[in-house]
Enzyme design. Structure first.
Site, PDB file in Angstrom:
ATOM      1  N   ASP A 131      18.221  30.745  55.644  1.00  0.00           N
ATOM      2  CA  ASP A 131      16.773  30.598  56.246  1.00  0.00           C
ATOM      3  C   ASP A 131      15.604  30.450  55.214  1.00  0.00           C
ATOM      4  O   ASP A 131      15.809  30.643  54.013  1.00  0.00           O
ATOM      5  CB  ASP A 131      16.852  31.782  57.138  1.00  0.00           C
ATOM      6  CG  ASP A 131      16.809  33.159  56.497  1.00  0.00           C
ATOM      7  OD1 ASP A 131      17.797  33.288  55.926  1.00  0.00           O
ATOM      8  OD2 ASP A 131      15.617  33.810  56.595  1.00  0.00           O
ATOM      9  N   CYS A 148      16.428  68.530  49.655  1.00  0.00           N
ATOM     10  CA  CYS A 148      17.468  68.733  50.690  1.00  0.00           C
ATOM     11  C   CYS A 148      18.563  69.550  50.285  1.00  0.00           C
ATOM     12  O   CYS A 148      18.582  70.130  49.230  1.00  0.00           O
ATOM     13  CB  CYS A 148      17.647  67.277  51.297  1.00  0.00           C
ATOM     14  SG  CYS A 148      18.997  66.440  50.511  1.00  0.00           S
ATOM     15  N   CYS A 173      21.236  67.739  45.772  1.00  0.00           N
ATOM     16  CA  CYS A 173      20.170  68.738  45.775  1.00  0.00           C
ATOM     17  C   CYS A 173      20.809  70.236  45.475  1.00  0.00           C
ATOM     18  O   CYS A 173      20.183  71.271  45.196  1.00  0.00           O
ATOM     19  CB  CYS A 173      19.488  68.601  46.861  1.00  0.00           C
ATOM     20  SG  CYS A 173      18.634  66.949  46.873  1.00  0.00           S
ATOM     21  N   CYS A 175      21.853  68.307  50.268  1.00  0.00           N
ATOM     22  CA  CYS A 175      23.030  67.260  50.004  1.00  0.00           C
ATOM     23  C   CYS A 175      23.903  67.675  48.472  1.00  0.00           C
ATOM     24  O   CYS A 175      23.190  68.865  48.004  1.00  0.00           O
ATOM     25  CB  CYS A 175      22.665  66.013  49.745  1.00  0.00           C
ATOM     26  SG  CYS A 175      21.796  65.715  48.138  1.00  0.00           S
ATOM     27  N   ALA A 198      12.124  38.787  56.768  1.00  0.00           N
ATOM     28  CA  ALA A 198      10.763  38.847  56.020  1.00  0.00           C
ATOM     29  C   ALA A 198       9.879  40.023  56.551  1.00  0.00           C
ATOM     30  O   ALA A 198       8.504  39.725  56.833  1.00  0.00           O
ATOM     31  CB  ALA A 198      10.193  37.600  56.391  1.00  0.00           C
ATOM     32  N   ASP A 234      24.512  38.069  52.204  1.00  0.00           N
ATOM     33  CA  ASP A 234      23.393  37.369  52.333  1.00  0.00           C
ATOM     34  C   ASP A 234      23.593  35.862  51.566  1.00  0.00           C
ATOM     35  O   ASP A 234      24.346  35.779  50.797  1.00  0.00           O
ATOM     36  CB  ASP A 234      22.181  38.147  51.527  1.00  0.00           C
ATOM     37  CG  ASP A 234      20.966  37.698  52.057  1.00  0.00           C
ATOM     38  OD1 ASP A 234      20.659  36.742  52.857  1.00  0.00           O
ATOM     39  OD2 ASP A 234      19.907  38.135  51.509  1.00  0.00           O
TER      40      ASP A 234
END
Length: 659
Positions: free
Chosen positions: A119, A273, A278, A275, A190, A84
């Site tokens: 931007d 979950c 977890c 994973c 944005a 960025d």
């Protein structure tokens, strides 16, 4: 640089090529803070990441290391990397001490794969004057950046960001002007405040007004969209890339991400979950940990859930059932359901990109399914088909209806005072959810048999079917409605007319294949293809039509999976002779003509013109600019996509016509 491999609605599985490798999209780019990396994201499945070049630029130590060793080594990631420009800091602090060209030079110098121009991110719901002023600066800088890249032979790929706040006409204006540039990717900026405020309906408007005005041959990046619950909806709109700092930021606040929303650790009694985190730890285990270790583990969970959802979405695109996943995900929150319903207003646009046939059945999951592309396309085709004098609505049975319906159809309700029935001058259909009306002669064509819906109908689906009857009543002199149908719908019927023997459904294979041809290729195609002595061969095992010959020549095969007609060379000649340019045609240039005649696939850069009514998956005629038939094949993209791309396959050629 970018190539589409699979499609579903506006969603696409694609390949983005960079200096540090290829990325399969849709893809999630975990945000890596250059000064404090939390976890090894590559180890957990990330194939592309994003970091902030301005933070590196402002930190003397980071800057020196990045310039000396490259940004990949700085953040310990050797795959594709986006940076960025500092626009976020600009939006927060109001000013930054680097120019547009300086930040581009710096991103190139540190070896980023994809850089971003500077931007102006304009927040939602600002004044129009503010949005217009910011937009002009963004456009000026985008043009400057693209030209600067060309003038200085900069190799990195370049983002040009679509801005315009929540003014959809400004988003359109920005996208239209940016598409005239030679940028490599188009982020939509944005939008984070919209997500934070749960304004998903406005998000859909912003994204659709941006994407519909951007070229199809470049990836679109939805900046700051990092929560897995919104990925499916945004991919369906055509977003290819997402970036997420949420996996870390939420972890620092003891919040766990899921496709259903966000869980606070303090409220959990079970892990959300399966994973690695977890499966290994309990909520009590995490709460008892040191803060730093807990954040790391929750971040791993959040990243696993987010990347797992992206993989689920890619599989859904390949399977052709993305919209069922979207509808499922959007029922996780009322605001998301608003977004899905808003997307229904763009159904015509989605239909244009949606393939004509898919690998999966169509599942009706609720009223929102009625806005899907397949239904819009079917109703449009029905409107265009030739109509006879009488419409007979037969009672539905098991699918396919034409194979299971009774020969004697029994009692009917009748509009009008007198019954004047000629079965040869009658169209026979069944009422069906979710497709409204299905002619029995085409009921095996995808997705008219390849669908399922609940037997208990919701109010919206009943109203939809009643509206179909009301509309199509205008196209016929009279409608006969079977008594069993009337018991379930609110029709204004004048009287009952008993019919026990007179009305029958008589199966006619020649009528069937002609009707399918008209539905698939356009009115009159059936008579053109099957004019002569027709011989139909069926599968001994299934009884389905397999091969169709006319006067001893094989004209078409019927594909078992979707009942679409696949033309042979003879069939292609017949359809070509019977239709006018550019109907059903893809026109290729002179350079590709010999390869096309040899049966080689057609690439996008060689297509000169194309029938706008062709959809991905359609059977097409491939011709030269003199309308000489060169080959037959299957379209992989629509006309806008083919026009936009200068690489990749456009048509998969089946048979070429050698001289």
């Amino acid at each position: 640089m970018f190539e589409i491999k699979a499609k579903d609605n506006r969603a696409r599985v694609g390949v983005l090529k960079t200096k540090h490798g290829n990325v399969t999209t849709p893809a999630l780019m975990p945000v890596i803070h250059p000064g404090r990396q939390t976890i090894d994201v590559a180890k957990h499945g990330a194939t592309i990441v994003i970091t902030n070049s301005y933070i590196i630029y402002k930190d003397k130590e980071l800057k020196e290391k990045a310039l000396a060793d490259g940004v990949h080594k700085l953040i310990n990631f050797d795959g594709p990397l986006m940076t960025d420009s500092g626009s976020f800091q600009l939006s927060v602090y109001g000013d930054i001490d680097i120019s547009n060209t300086e930040v581009i030079d710096f991103q190139e110098a540190i070896g980023t794969d994809i850089g971003t121009s500077l931007d102006i991110p304009t927040a939602p719901y600002v004044t129009r004057q503010k949005a217009e002023e910011d937009l002009e600066i963004t456009l000026e800088r985008s043009k400057e950046a693209v030209q600067y890249k060309k003038d200085h032979n900069i190799e990195m790929l370049l983002n040009s960001v679509v801005q315009g706040s929540t003014f959809t006409d400004l988003r359109e204006k920005c996208a239209k002007e940016l598409r005239q540039l030679d940028a490599d990717l188009y982020p939509i900026g944005a939008i984070v405040p919209l997500m934070e405020m749960y304004k998903y309906s406005d998000l859909v408007d912003v994204v659709m007004h941006s994407i519909t005005n951007l070229p199809d041959n470049v990836p679109r990046h939805l900046m700051g969209a990092g929560h897995p619950m919104i990925f499916a909806l945004c991919v369906a709109m055509g977003c290819d890339l997402f970036d997420s700092a949420a996996y870390v930021l939420y972890a620092e606040d003891d919040r766990l991400l899921s496709t259903r929303g966000t869980y606070k650790l303090e409220n959990l009694t079970e892990m959300p979950c399966s994973c690695e985190v977890c499966s290994k730890y309990t909520p009590d285990d995490l709460r008892a940990m040191d803060k730093k270790e807990r954040v790391k583990l929750i971040a791993q969970h959040n990243l696993a859930v987010s990347l797992g959802e992206i993989r689920t979405i890619r599989q859904a695109i390949n399977d052709g059932d993305l919209m069922e996943l979207v509808e499922e995900r959007c029922r996780a929150h009322p605001a998301l359901l608003d977004g899905l319903r808003k997307l229904g207003e763009y159904s015509d646009d989605l239909e244009y990109y949606n393939p004509s046939t898919k690998n999966s059945a169509f599942f009706y999951t609720g009223p929102e399914s009625l806005q899907r592309a397949e239904i819009r396309r079917h109703i449009k085709k029905l409107r265009e088909m030739d109509k006879k004098s009488t419409l007979i609505l037969a009672p539905p049975t098991r699918k396919p209806y034409s194979k299971n319906i009774s020969g004697k159809l029994g009692r009917f309700y009748v509009y009008g005072e007198e019954l004047e029935l000629d079965l040869e001058d009658s169209d026979m259909m069944v009422l069906d959810l979710p497709f409204g009306l299905i002619p029995l002669d085409i009921d095996e064509v995808y997705p008219l048999s390849q669908n399922d819906a609940p037997k208990i109908k919701d109010a919206d689906s009943v109203e939809f079917i009643e509206d179909c009857i009301e509309e199509f009543a205008e196209y016929y002199n009279q409608i006969l409605i079977h008594q069993s149908i009337v018991n379930h719908y609110d029709f204004d019927l004048e009287r009952i007319h008993p019919q026990s023997d007179e009305i029958r459904y008589i199966k006619d294979d020649i009528r069937k294949i002609k009707t399918i041809a008209d539905y698939q290729f356009g009115i009159g195609s059936g008579d053109a293809l099957f004019d002569g002595k027709v011989k139909i061969e069926k599968s001994k095992k299934t009884g389905k039509i397999r091969h169709i010959s006319v006067d001893g020549n094989l004209v078409a095969n019927m594909r078992a999976s979707d009942a679409f007609l696949v033309l042979t060379k003879e069939g292609g000649k017949k359809l070509h002779q019977a239709t006018t340019y550019p109907h059903n045609r893809v026109v290729v240039n002179q350079d590709s003509e010999p390869f096309t005649r040899d049966g080689k696939s057609v690439f996008c850069q060689f297509v000169v013109e194309m029938d706008e009514n062709i959809r991905p998956g359609d059977e097409v005629l491939i011709v030269n600019e003199n309308d000489d038939l060169l080959a037959i094949g299957k379209a992989l993209l629509n006309s806008c996509e083919i026009e936009s791309f200068n690489n990749g396959q456009a048509i998969k050629t089946r048979k070429g016509f050698k001289k």
